[in-house]
Scaffold this motif. Structure first.
Motif, PDB file in Angstrom:
ATOM      1  N   ASP A  94       0.825  -1.212   0.000  1.00 54.17           N
ATOM      2  CA  ASP A  94       0.000   0.000   0.000  1.00 54.17           C
ATOM      3  C   ASP A  94       0.859   1.261   0.000  1.00 54.17           C
ATOM      4  O   ASP A  94       0.540   2.248  -0.679  1.00 54.17           O
ATOM      5  N   VAL A  95       1.934   1.254   0.766  1.00 54.21           N
ATOM      6  CA  VAL A  95       2.815   2.427   0.785  1.00 54.21           C
ATOM      7  C   VAL A  95       3.418   2.644  -0.600  1.00 54.21           C
ATOM      8  O   VAL A  95       3.485   3.779  -1.094  1.00 54.21           O
ATOM      9  N   LYS A  96       3.843   1.584  -1.254  1.00 59.79           N
ATOM     10  CA  LYS A  96       4.381   1.707  -2.616  1.00 59.79           C
ATOM     11  C   LYS A  96       3.326   2.252  -3.572  1.00 59.79           C
ATOM     12  O   LYS A  96       3.604   3.138  -4.395  1.00 59.79           O
ATOM     13  N   LEU A  97       2.108   1.721  -3.482  1.00 63.02           N
ATOM     14  CA  LEU A  97       1.015   2.185  -4.353  1.00 63.02           C
ATOM     15  C   LEU A  97       0.742   3.667  -4.112  1.00 63.02           C
ATOM     16  O   LEU A  97       0.609   4.448  -5.076  1.00 63.02           O
ATOM     17  N   MET A  98       0.660   4.069  -2.868  1.00 59.68           N
ATOM     18  CA  MET A  98       0.354   5.462  -2.543  1.00 59.68           C
ATOM     19  C   MET A  98       1.478   6.389  -2.963  1.00 59.68           C
ATOM     20  O   MET A  98       1.227   7.492  -3.460  1.00 59.68           O
ATOM     21  N   ARG A  99       2.714   5.951  -2.786  1.00 61.57           N
ATOM     22  CA  ARG A  99       3.860   6.767  -3.203  1.00 61.57           C
ATOM     23  C   ARG A  99       3.817   7.001  -4.719  1.00 61.57           C
ATOM     24  O   ARG A  99       4.104   8.106  -5.198  1.00 61.57           O
ATOM     25  N   ALA A 100       3.442   5.971  -5.455  1.00 59.63           N
ATOM     26  CA  ALA A 100       3.375   6.088  -6.917  1.00 59.63           C
ATOM     27  C   ALA A 100       2.168   6.891  -7.375  1.00 59.63           C
ATOM     28  O   ALA A 100       2.168   7.438  -8.492  1.00 59.63           O
ATOM     29  N   ALA A 101       1.131   6.991  -6.520  1.00 56.85           N
ATOM     30  CA  ALA A 101      -0.126   7.629  -6.920  1.00 56.85           C
ATOM     31  C   ALA A 101      -0.135   9.138  -6.725  1.00 56.85           C
ATOM     32  O   ALA A 101      -1.058   9.811  -7.195  1.00 56.85           O
ATOM     33  N   VAL A 102       0.854   9.670  -6.021  1.00 57.75           N
ATOM     34  CA  VAL A 102       0.910  11.109  -5.779  1.00 57.75           C
ATOM     35  C   VAL A 102       2.209  11.679  -6.333  1.00 57.75           C
ATOM     36  O   VAL A 102       3.170  10.956  -6.591  1.00 57.75           O
ATOM     37  N   SER A 103       2.231  12.988  -6.490  1.00 64.72           N
ATOM     38  CA  SER A 103       3.432  13.647  -6.990  1.00 64.72           C
ATOM     39  C   SER A 103       4.484  13.724  -5.884  1.00 64.72           C
ATOM     40  O   SER A 103       4.179  13.488  -4.705  1.00 64.72           O
ATOM     41  N   PRO A 104       5.722  14.084  -6.241  1.00 67.77           N
ATOM     42  CA  PRO A 104       6.765  14.219  -5.209  1.00 67.77           C
ATOM     43  C   PRO A 104       6.450  15.279  -4.157  1.00 67.77           C
ATOM     44  O   PRO A 104       7.059  15.277  -3.088  1.00 67.77           O
TER      45      PRO A 104
END
Length: 230
Positions: free
Chosen positions: A175-185
């Motif tokens: 989930d953390v990986k998915l969320m990191r990829a789903a938002v901008s830096p």
């Protein structure tokens, strides 16, 4: 030690929101939380909004901040109530607001309601506090998690966060990986719910979390060789 590129284990306390959100938390327990946060130099203590003034007084003179939860733990309160609670918490000194999004509205596909609910809180504390949006990932499929992240960013939130710790499931590496990829830096990720030891903390950081919500902060930094001299 961790194998995480650019990560130094001595910075671990700065990732931790030291958390106590139980209904039966007493003033003694809250003061202990603050003492531990001060001793270990955690980023913040995370408490229900009614405890913000107590924490501000207890942490006076330290660098530890105060995070307050809003609309917690269900997210189903009126947007105006969330905004009011957030504004009052910030007025009392909270610099971080962890709000629960409108989970039912998200599940029903009402993107406008979810976005505006978040935006109301962001606007209520603008210039005073940052806003973390709790998705409660245990209720959501992958598409809904991505949608929630997008709506949080569109509404101006500063973080997306996995869980309350009171719902189904908790933080997972996936989930953390998915969320990191789903938002901008520009938007950060907070892992919360079940982060109880050094191994799980490091796994969440490696997956992309820049903040950890946990009631086990002392155990985590002690596992990393930490002492009160941090």
């Amino acid at each position: 030690m961790s194998g995480i590129s650019g990560f130094r284990v001595e910075t671990l306390p700065s990732y931790i929101d030291h958390t106590l959100l139980k209904a039966d938390a007493t003033s003694e327990a809250i003061l202990k939380l603050c003492d531990e946060a001060r001793s270990y130099n955690f980023y913040s203590v995370c408490v229900n909004s009614g405890w913000v003034p107590t924490c501000i007084r207890a942490l006076d003179g330290s660098a530890v901040r105060v995070s307050a939860v809003v609309g917690f733990p269900l997210g189903a309160t009126l947007s105006e109530a969330k905004a009011f609670e957030a504004a009052k918490a910030a007025e009392c000194g909270a610099t971080d607001i962890d709000m629960v999004l409108q989970i039912g509205a998200l599940l029903a596909g009402d993107e406008s309601l979810v976005r505006e609910d978040i935006r109301a809180v962001v606007e209520a504390v603008k210039g005073k506090a940052i806003v973390k949006v709790i998705l409660e990932t245990g209720f959501l499929n992958e598409e809904q998690k991505r949608t929630a992240c997008r709506l949080a960013e569109e509404a101006g939130a500063h973080f997306v966060k996995t869980s309350t710790g009171f719902g189904p499931g908790g933080a997972t590496v996936d989930d953390v990986k998915l969320m990191r990829a789903a938002v901008s830096p520009d938007v950060q990720v907070k892992a919360s719910g079940g982060v109880r030891d050094l191994a799980s903390a490091l796994a969440m950081i490696e997956a992309g979390a820049s903040r950890l919500g946990t009631s086990s902060g002392v155990a985590i930094v002690s596992g990393a060789g930490g002492t009160a001299s941090y």
